[in-house]
Design a protein around this motif. Sequence first.
Motif, PDB file in Angstrom:
ATOM      1  N   PRO A  12      43.857  30.371  32.273  1.00 36.74           N
ATOM      2  CA  PRO A  12      42.915  31.479  32.216  1.00 36.74           C
ATOM      3  C   PRO A  12      43.188  32.510  33.306  1.00 36.74           C
ATOM      4  CG  PRO A  12      41.838  29.505  33.037  1.00 36.74           C
ATOM      5  CD  PRO A  12      43.228  29.113  32.689  1.00 36.74           C
ATOM      6  N   GLN A  13      42.683  33.694  33.060  1.00 37.41           N
ATOM      7  CA  GLN A  13      42.868  34.789  34.014  1.00 37.41           C
ATOM      8  C   GLN A  13      42.186  34.453  35.343  1.00 37.41           C
ATOM      9  OE1 GLN A  13      41.809  38.521  32.297  1.00 37.41           O
ATOM     10  NE2 GLN A  13      42.069  39.669  34.178  1.00 37.41           N
ATOM     11  N   GLU A  14      41.049  33.765  35.250  1.00 36.26           N
ATOM     12  CA  GLU A  14      40.351  33.357  36.459  1.00 36.26           C
ATOM     13  C   GLU A  14      40.870  31.998  36.886  1.00 36.26           C
ATOM     14  OE1 GLU A  14      38.878  33.907  33.564  1.00 36.26           O
ATOM     15  OE2 GLU A  14      38.126  35.948  33.847  1.00 36.26           O
ATOM     16  N   LYS A  72      43.317  42.084  25.902  1.00 39.41           N
ATOM     17  CA  LYS A  72      44.273  40.980  25.986  1.00 39.41           C
ATOM     18  C   LYS A  72      43.553  39.634  26.118  1.00 39.41           C
ATOM     19  CE  LYS A  72      46.188  42.597  29.780  1.00 39.41           C
ATOM     20  NZ  LYS A  72      45.378  43.767  30.121  1.00 39.41           N
ATOM     21  N   SER A  73      42.651  39.556  27.084  1.00 39.08           N
ATOM     22  CA  SER A  73      41.963  38.280  27.308  1.00 39.08           C
ATOM     23  C   SER A  73      41.126  37.889  26.094  1.00 39.08           C
ATOM     24  CB  SER A  73      41.058  38.368  28.535  1.00 39.08           C
ATOM     25  OG  SER A  73      41.825  38.592  29.682  1.00 39.08           O
ATOM     26  N   THR A  74      40.516  38.882  25.477  1.00 32.64           N
ATOM     27  CA  THR A  74      39.710  38.583  24.296  1.00 32.64           C
ATOM     28  C   THR A  74      40.586  37.989  23.197  1.00 32.64           C
ATOM     29  OG1 THR A  74      38.299  40.434  24.897  1.00 32.64           O
ATOM     30  CG2 THR A  74      38.064  39.582  22.670  1.00 32.64           C
ATOM     31  N   MET A 128      49.473  32.309  29.094  1.00 32.05           N
ATOM     32  CA  MET A 128      49.134  32.658  30.467  1.00 32.05           C
ATOM     33  C   MET A 128      48.490  34.028  30.507  1.00 32.05           C
ATOM     34  SD  MET A 128      52.526  31.537  32.456  1.00 32.05           S
ATOM     35  CE  MET A 128      52.769  29.841  32.876  1.00 32.05           C
ATOM     36  N   ASP A 129      47.275  34.063  31.032  1.00 32.74           N
ATOM     37  CA  ASP A 129      46.546  35.325  31.099  1.00 32.74           C
ATOM     38  C   ASP A 129      46.643  35.888  32.521  1.00 32.74           C
ATOM     39  OD1 ASP A 129      44.976  37.469  30.576  1.00 32.74           O
ATOM     40  OD2 ASP A 129      43.230  36.330  29.879  1.00 32.74           O
ATOM     41  N   GLU A 130      47.478  36.867  32.688  1.00 29.24           N
ATOM     42  CA  GLU A 130      47.689  37.499  34.001  1.00 29.24           C
ATOM     43  C   GLU A 130      47.773  36.480  35.135  1.00 29.24           C
ATOM     44  OE1 GLU A 130      45.859  41.135  34.704  1.00 29.24           O
ATOM     45  OE2 GLU A 130      45.363  41.527  32.614  1.00 29.24           O
ATOM     46  N   PRO A 131      48.788  35.621  35.075  1.00 27.41           N
ATOM     47  CA  PRO A 131      48.826  34.533  36.055  1.00 27.41           C
ATOM     48  C   PRO A 131      49.247  34.976  37.451  1.00 27.41           C
ATOM     49  CG  PRO A 131      50.755  34.436  34.656  1.00 27.41           C
ATOM     50  CD  PRO A 131      49.910  35.545  34.127  1.00 27.41           C
TER      51      PRO A 131
HETATM   52 MG    MG Z   1      42.089  40.021  30.848  1.00 26.34          MG
END
Ligand code: MG
Lengths: 442, 311
Positions: free
Chosen positions: B82-84, B42-44, B158-161
């Motif tokens: 970002p996820q982070e 997903k993030s990629t 939104m990446d895993e917010p």
């Molecule tokens: Mg990810």
Amino acid sequence: MLNLIIKDFKNIFYDIKSLAFILIMPIALMSILGMALQGVFSDTMSSDVFSVQIGVVKDYDYADEVAKVEDTVVNTWNAGEYFSDEIINDFNPETSFFNDFLEDSVGEMVSYTVMTNEEADAALKADEIQAYVVLPKNFVFNSYVNFMAVEDVRYLSEIKIVSSSNPSNDFASGMVNEMITPYFATINNFVSINRVVNQATLDYSIPAGAFDGLREEMMSNTEQRYEVPKENIPGSKTISSFQYYAVGIMAMFILYSASIGARAMYDETKEHTFQRLEVAGAKFSKMSVSNFFRVMLIVMVQSGIMITYSSVMLKVDWGSIQNLLIVLLLSSFAVAGVGTFIATLTVNFNNPRIGSVFEFAVVQMMALLGGSFIPVEVLPEGFQKLSFLSLNASVLGGYLNGMYDRPLIEMLEYTNYMIIFGLAFIVLSLVAMKFRRRESLS
Amino acid sequence: MNLLTVTNLEKSYKKIKAVKGITFHVKQGEVLGLLGPNGAGKSTTISMIATLLKPDAGEVIYNGTDIVKNPKAIQENLGYVPQEIALYPMLSGKENLMFWGRAYGLKGNTLKKRIEEVSEIIGIADRLKDKVKTYSGGMKRRLNIGVALLHNPELIIMDEPTVGIDPQSRNHILDTVLKLNKQGMTVIYTSHYMEEVEFLCSRICIMDQGEIIAEGSKEELIKQIDGARDLKLRLENYDDTLLAKIEAHPSVVSIEKSDGDIIAKIKQDTQIIKDIVDMINEHGASIMSMDVEEPNLEAVFLQLTGRMLRD
Ligand SMILES: [Mg+2]
Ligand SMILES: Nc1ncnc2c1ncn2[C@@H]1O[C@H](COP(=O)(O)OP(=O)(O)OP(=O)(O)O)[C@@H](O)[C@H]1O
């Protein structure tokens, strides 16, 4: 652009630890210099402002290690005639660390207690001390071997500093780091010099003992003065070896700051703010320009501190202000240039160790070749030929020009070098940026 | 209208093929969910859309422009979470918002106004002056989102917010996403929490091991997996012949007993409940309780991969 620069500066000034690094390190360095070359050194700072309690853990057995030294010298090197109680007393690393450094040199700022590892941990937890330093096993042994050996060099790199995790102690523990680390860095440098001198003595059949005066001065506390053998211009001032080393150490120290920017940029990739900026459309090159200014400002501030401190406290005469400011500005420019290049490589290869390699290999090499430890004229000929590679030579030359009260025009050779050096690395950085692949940053 | 079209997108890291040629699109004004377990890619995928990574192959078209060739086309219109947590912990919340706002070209009064609005939306207005490192995990997450809203982007990714935060902050974030979407923002929402995706998204792509294994609305996805509803029964006065009879029904996939309960997996069939009740009555057993569990995306994922979304 300005936005990035403001953010970078804010990040420095809000972070007590990095601020401690930038401000305390130069002062610590100069005071070590004062210790190494001038002996006692007092009334330098009001003790109430920074008083840090530290613990020192000795992870070694002094008697055992001295016995091991004797065994090595007598049996392994077959050089029993060089081993004597006198040598052991003269070069005692404990005296150097505890008496000369912790008590005389930084005693105003630090008080220490020798403790065991467990006691230190407990004291740290109880907030009785802000940090402790572990002198590792073989500390004594390695120190002696370094003073005596030609090839068998052991760097004292495993000194461990454990700091309190309590954030209210950030400043104190930062300070401990910034005082202890340069002490051992300086000791390591002395080891390098020692080795070079020993090696040179062998390679170039220089009569044994030719460098003894110098060596002694650098390694012990003698008040003795060594005149820099550069005086052939009539009418110009002579300067003391102390003045010389103040500049030499400074020329070396500013190079250490080159990698500060690389580290900060690497941290941004780890914190993902770098990536976020890229998504926002900010180019790597733009971030690098900001980084360039960050390094340049840091170097200017640090040089300023060292110059002020050394002229006020150590009575170093820096000569004409104009000369001083020009060299300060251009040396900062040159260091910022190389700093940008290191940052580019660090990000390109996603490898924070590039900065460390620079610090431990390149800076030391440049310092040596550029005359930060001993004047270029005294270096072996082969080394002299290489000194053109070193930024230190120009920085040193530039500042000395002022100290000798020479006309500004004679500085041209140095200023040009610094400008070209800085520009060359900026161009290299631009080229390197082109080669960055958007592979993975996480 | 398609705002974003992704075609045959591929990306490998040194050893792993993280994204294996995926194709999907995002319509203007929708909330598209990317649901998948850890390491699904997903993030990629998102990083390639956000121009952070260069794809090995395939194309990403935003509003008719190829963004691999022309990253600018998406950058100005994209809000990326970002996820982070990508913030400056040493700076205050306000300083972070100022910095990121300027990075997106906002200035002066517009910036000031947006900071006020955004901090209202994410609910941190009262902590703006504090350093971010003193914030709770939930507040950092919310600020992480706020930063992406400043320039009023057309599309937000939104990446895993909601990873690792308290339920309150989580609900706040989910509500915020819906509100933004109502105001016209298109959203790509990535998560491995199926509840969130079910709650928010009008369309869902399920990702696993670098591929999109199913796509559609929640109802469409569930329809794809015929026979995934659980009928839970508690009976008295019955024996195995009854169970065998039920199992023989064409719309029953399987039946099993688990401590007192009988669980029958049944297909979508309007008649099935009635048929089973009739059989039970015929047998003379009595029904103590009966419950049909609606199938969810977890069941879809299980059916398609044989694994659970999260373990
Ligand atoms: Mg990810
Ligand atoms: N920088 C990288 N270098 C090497 N492999 C990577 C890198 N980033 C991700 N991967 C690998 O690629 C695969 C896909 O990772 P990705 O981060 O896209 O998954 P994800 O669906 O976002 O997972 P998560 O829910 O854990 O965030 C994983 O196997 C991961 O280990």
